[in-house]
Design a protein around this motif. Structure first.
Motif, PDB file in Angstrom:
ATOM      1  N   LYS A 149       0.846  -1.187   0.000  1.00  0.00           N
ATOM      2  CA  LYS A 149       0.000   0.000   0.000  1.00  0.00           C
ATOM      3  C   LYS A 149       0.890   1.249   0.000  1.00  0.00           C
ATOM      4  CE  LYS A 149      -4.283  -1.442   0.008  1.00  0.00           C
ATOM      5  NZ  LYS A 149      -5.240  -1.157   1.096  1.00  0.00           N
ATOM      6  N   ALA A 150       0.574   2.174  -0.891  1.00  0.00           N
ATOM      7  CA  ALA A 150       1.359   3.397  -1.018  1.00  0.00           C
ATOM      8  C   ALA A 150       0.927   4.413   0.028  1.00  0.00           C
ATOM      9  CB  ALA A 150       1.201   3.984  -2.419  1.00  0.00           C
ATOM     10  N   GLY A 151       1.811   5.331   0.327  1.00  0.00           N
ATOM     11  CA  GLY A 151       1.482   6.399   1.261  1.00  0.00           C
ATOM     12  C   GLY A 151       0.653   7.481   0.594  1.00  0.00           C
ATOM     13  N   THR A 152       0.263   8.447   1.375  1.00  0.00           N
ATOM     14  CA  THR A 152      -0.539   9.563   0.878  1.00  0.00           C
ATOM     15  C   THR A 152       0.355  10.595   0.200  1.00  0.00           C
ATOM     16  OG1 THR A 152      -2.106   9.248   2.683  1.00  0.00           O
ATOM     17  CG2 THR A 152      -2.191  11.346   1.516  1.00  0.00           C
ATOM     18  N   GLN A 253       7.385   3.133  -8.690  1.00  0.00           N
ATOM     19  CA  GLN A 253       6.978   3.482  -7.329  1.00  0.00           C
ATOM     20  C   GLN A 253       7.965   4.450  -6.676  1.00  0.00           C
ATOM     21  OE1 GLN A 253       7.036  -0.747  -6.882  1.00  0.00           O
ATOM     22  NE2 GLN A 253       4.995  -0.756  -5.954  1.00  0.00           N
ATOM     23  N   GLN A 257       7.353   8.236  -5.213  1.00  0.00           N
ATOM     24  CA  GLN A 257       7.753   8.599  -3.854  1.00  0.00           C
ATOM     25  C   GLN A 257       8.656   9.834  -3.840  1.00  0.00           C
ATOM     26  OE1 GLN A 257       9.540   4.945  -2.541  1.00  0.00           O
ATOM     27  NE2 GLN A 257       7.570   3.848  -2.456  1.00  0.00           N
ATOM     28  N   HIS A 260       6.608  12.889  -4.693  1.00  0.00           N
ATOM     29  CA  HIS A 260       5.802  13.248  -3.529  1.00  0.00           C
ATOM     30  C   HIS A 260       6.649  13.968  -2.480  1.00  0.00           C
ATOM     31  CE1 HIS A 260       2.297  10.168  -4.148  1.00  0.00           C
ATOM     32  NE2 HIS A 260       2.305  11.145  -5.029  1.00  0.00           N
ATOM     33  N   GLU A 336      -3.743   2.974  -4.914  1.00  0.00           N
ATOM     34  CA  GLU A 336      -3.414   2.332  -3.638  1.00  0.00           C
ATOM     35  C   GLU A 336      -2.031   1.699  -3.623  1.00  0.00           C
ATOM     36  OE1 GLU A 336      -7.243   0.867  -1.365  1.00  0.00           O
ATOM     37  OE2 GLU A 336      -7.087  -0.171  -3.293  1.00  0.00           O
ATOM     38  N   GLY A 339       0.633   4.631  -5.987  1.00  0.00           N
ATOM     39  CA  GLY A 339       0.758   5.925  -5.340  1.00  0.00           C
ATOM     40  C   GLY A 339       0.338   7.135  -6.146  1.00  0.00           C
TER      41      GLY A 339
END
Length: 698
Positions: A149-152, A253, A257, A260, A336, A339
């Motif tokens: 599960k990816a972070g917000t 991914q 990240q 983000h 999800e 990300g």
């Protein structure tokens, strides 16, 4: 190895490893049997062919104990080959799992991919017995641990968003600041050099052209070309392998990240309106072979043929529950587990078309908007297709922003000098309220752009009056006819300093207009540097220097100017309000949120077809308190005239003065007393209120 299928379960489609084995589940409403085919790790040799043992409703499933992560597989579907009834089952064709998360190998252009015999007198009604397995990409069982599960993400408010549209490969393929082994990959997008570039521009979201696995069109390969843009999807869950770098799929991914962490969101351009299988003459790669009559919209008069609202040969049938489920499962997967922060829906009208026509409250739209995962991400519609009633700008639900092609065309027409264009520009500067201001929609709903991947770049809009698409091999007949472009005197490259200066000025004027407009601005990658595609306005097949960003293009300091525009917009909230402005009086002080004037300070003559000079005073929305928006007035001055114009400035409040905050002409800045201001020919200027003792520099 001996394989002993157990029934497994139908609840999760695709191939899922649980640590002890793999559960397979695939949808087909009309098949009589479905076989799982296992291959050697290189995908070259088929080692087993096993019938899925169970059918629950329309889901075929089975569980194989002991099967390992990394297993390469595909499906063969049995059933009627009756194209006239909409069925095209052919077990000789190996089929990609619609839910696969990784591809092994690549699709090779070969007649064996066709379900029929090419050249047969019966055309697609004939039946081809050749095995397609040697020529198709296979599916791969992936370890679920690879997709945690990816972070917000940063969750940037819409009104603070600045979008940068880019092609994964084309953005970095020629950037020598990016390590050579990363260029053109997912990894390169979040390299130090690219992060620095984005941050200097104030970019808050990168919108990527399709990254779902796609197929090169046969007709392009025959011409020695390739599908560069990627609007030819075959795998809605699998990242396109050609952009995979040293880190593998994890590179995507990690890219998300890193972006983000830099405060930048990732938006994907997604193609759920059609697939790479084309019309009745196209290959059988996955959906067609699994259940043609369910996955695609077929014509009522003759189910042999496909509804072609997309112009690509077929239309995905998102009205079917299982097809709708696949699309929503795909969207949730990318949010999800990968990300991403939002989606731009290619030909969105196709997705919202019900049997009776376009319906913004239709099944797909309702399912998308109520979804607890998808309801909170950025949603962008390309609000048209070529089907009946296809142009639907402004008709989408309030959760959507929409590509506003009317904005693009109006800004181009105005700065080209077209009559009656100032009136339209006035509406575009205020977020196209006449199009979007209904149902509680906000001003950010208008996604404003000057250029996009499809069409001329900004530089080419000022350098070419006609398209030059000869390299596409279609006799220069493809691409848009109406570009609202102008060569400024010479078609294409020139060394004439006057023409070069005029082109640079026009680009600055158009960019200034974009950043001074209400709505959500979007930049096309490379426009900040004057990137050209040599007049090609349909570079979909140009995986070369024509389609790639030229990082040596900025000869006029355009990048620094765009950087200044972005900073100016970010510093002044009145330029990026969420509420529409209509000239209403503010409760707090009685002043209108919008005031228009001509050079003399009087109301503009909006009936003048050649109106070219006007001023726009922007204040905080009348619907919001001054405390919420701030009392940060900006006076926008636009002069398209070929000569300088004296502008009568409105008197500033006591203790304040007007200060030039941004201009596209001379570099001089300074404080201005109430009175007349000389605006250069073909210039955009923005003035701000400052204390009398404020320094000159902005």
């Amino acid at each position: 190895m001996d394989y002993h299928f157990t029934s497994g379960n139908p609840t999760q489609l695709g191939a899922h490893h649980d640590g002890q084995g793999v559960n397979f589940a695939v949808f087909s409403a009309h098949a009589s049997a479905i076989e799982l085919c296992l291959f050697t790790p290189d995908g070259h040799t088929e080692t087993a062919r096993l019938a899925l043992p169970e059918r629950s409703g329309d889901i075929w499933h089975g569980y194989l104990p002991g099967l390992a992560v990394g297993t390469v597989y595909g499906y063969r579907a049995h059933g009627p080959y009756a194209p006239e009834q909409g069925h095209r089952f052919n077990p000789n064709k190996l089929l990609l799992d619609p839910y696969t998360r990784q591809l092994c190998g690549a699709f090779k252009d070969d007649p064996a991919l066709l379900g029929y015999v090419e050249g047969d007198a019966e055309e697609d009604l004939s039946f081809d017995p050749r095995d397609s397995a040697p020529y198709v990409a296979k599916s791969v069982v992936r370890d679920p641990a690879i997709f945690p599960k990816a972070g917000t993400g940063p969750q940037i408010p819409w009104e603070e968003t600045l979008i940068y549209e880019a092609h994964v490969k084309g953005l970095t393929a020629q950037n020598d600041r990016v390590p050579a082994d990363l260029r053109g990959t997912y990894d390169a997008l979040a390299s130090d050099a690219m992060l620095a570039h984005f941050k200097r521009l104030g970019i808050t979201a990168v919108e990527l052209l399709p990254v779902h696995a796609f197929v090169n069109d046969s007709f392009l390969l025959k011409k020695g070309l390739t599908n560069y843009w990627g609007y030819n999807t075959i795998g809605f869950f699998a990242p396109e392998p050609r952009y995979v770098g040293p880190a593998g799929i994890a590179g995507f991914q990690k890219m998300v990240q890193r972006l983000h962490a830099a405060g930048i969101e990732v938006i994907l351009d997604v193609v759920y309106n059609h697939t790479a299988e084309g019309d009745q003459r196209g290959p059988t790669l996955s959906f067609r072979g699994l259940d043609n009559a369910s996955y695609y919209r077929l014509t009522d008069a003759d189910p042999r043929f496909y509804v072609n609202d997309t112009g690509t040969g077929n239309t995905l049938n998102v009205a079917h529950p299982q097809v709708l489920r696949m699309v929503l499962d795909s969207l949730r997967f990318w949010v999800e587990h990968m990300g991403v922060d939002g989606f731009r829906f290619d030909l969105a009208t196709t997705l919202a078309r019900e049997p009776d026509g376009f319906d913004p409250q239709g099944g797909f739209m309702d399912a998308l908007r109520q979804d607890p995962v998808l309801g909170g991400v950025k949603l962008i519609a390309e609000p048209w297709d070529i089907g009946p009633g296809g142009y639907q700008l402004g008709a989408y639900p309030p959760e959507f922003a929409e590509w506003n092609d009317a904005y693009r065309d109006t800004v181009r027409r105005f700065w080209k000098g077209d009559s009656h264009s100032a009136q339209d520009l006035a509406a575009r500067l205020l977020g196209s309220a006449e199009i979007f201001d209904h149902r509680g929609r906000r001003a950010w709903s208008s996604l404003n752009f000057l250029a996009a991947h499809d069409g001329f770049t900004l530089a080419d809009t000022t350098s070419y009056a006609r398209r030059h698409n000869q390299a596409n091999g279609e006799g220069n007949r493809d691409g848009h006819h109406g570009n609202h472009s102008d060569s400024c005197g010479v078609e294409g490259p020139t060394t004439d300093p006057d023409i070069l200066a005029r082109r640079a000025r026009r680009q600055r004027n158009m960019l200034a207009t974009l950043f001074l407009s209400q709505g959500t601005p979007m930049l096309l990658a490379g426009d900040e540097m004057g990137n050209s595609q040599a007049g090609n306005n349909n570079a979909y097949c140009q995986d070369n220097a024509i389609g790639w960003v030229d990082w040596q293009a900025d000869q006029a300091g355009l990048f620094d100017f765009v950087q200044q525009l972005s900073a100016f917009r970010a510093a002044h909230p009145v330029l990026r309000q969420s509420r529409f402005l209509h000239g209403a009086a503010r409760v707090a002080d009685g002043r209108p949120d919008v005031e228009w004037s001509d050079a003399t300070g009087a109301a503009p003559d909006w009936h003048d077809p050649d109106l070219s000079t006007f001023c726009l005073m922007l204040r905080g929305s009348a619907e919001a308190s001054v405390d919420t928006v701030g009392d940060d007035a900006v006076l926008v001055v636009i002069n398209r005239a070929p000569d300088p114009v004296k502008i009568a400035l409105p008197p500033p409040p006591t203790g304040q003065c007007w200060q030039i905050g941004m201009r596209t002409g001379a570099a001089a800045r300074g404080k201005l007393e109430a009175g007349e201001l000389v605006v250069e020919a073909e210039e955009v200027m923005a003035l701000i209120l400052s204390p009398m003792d404020a320094p000159d520099a902005w």
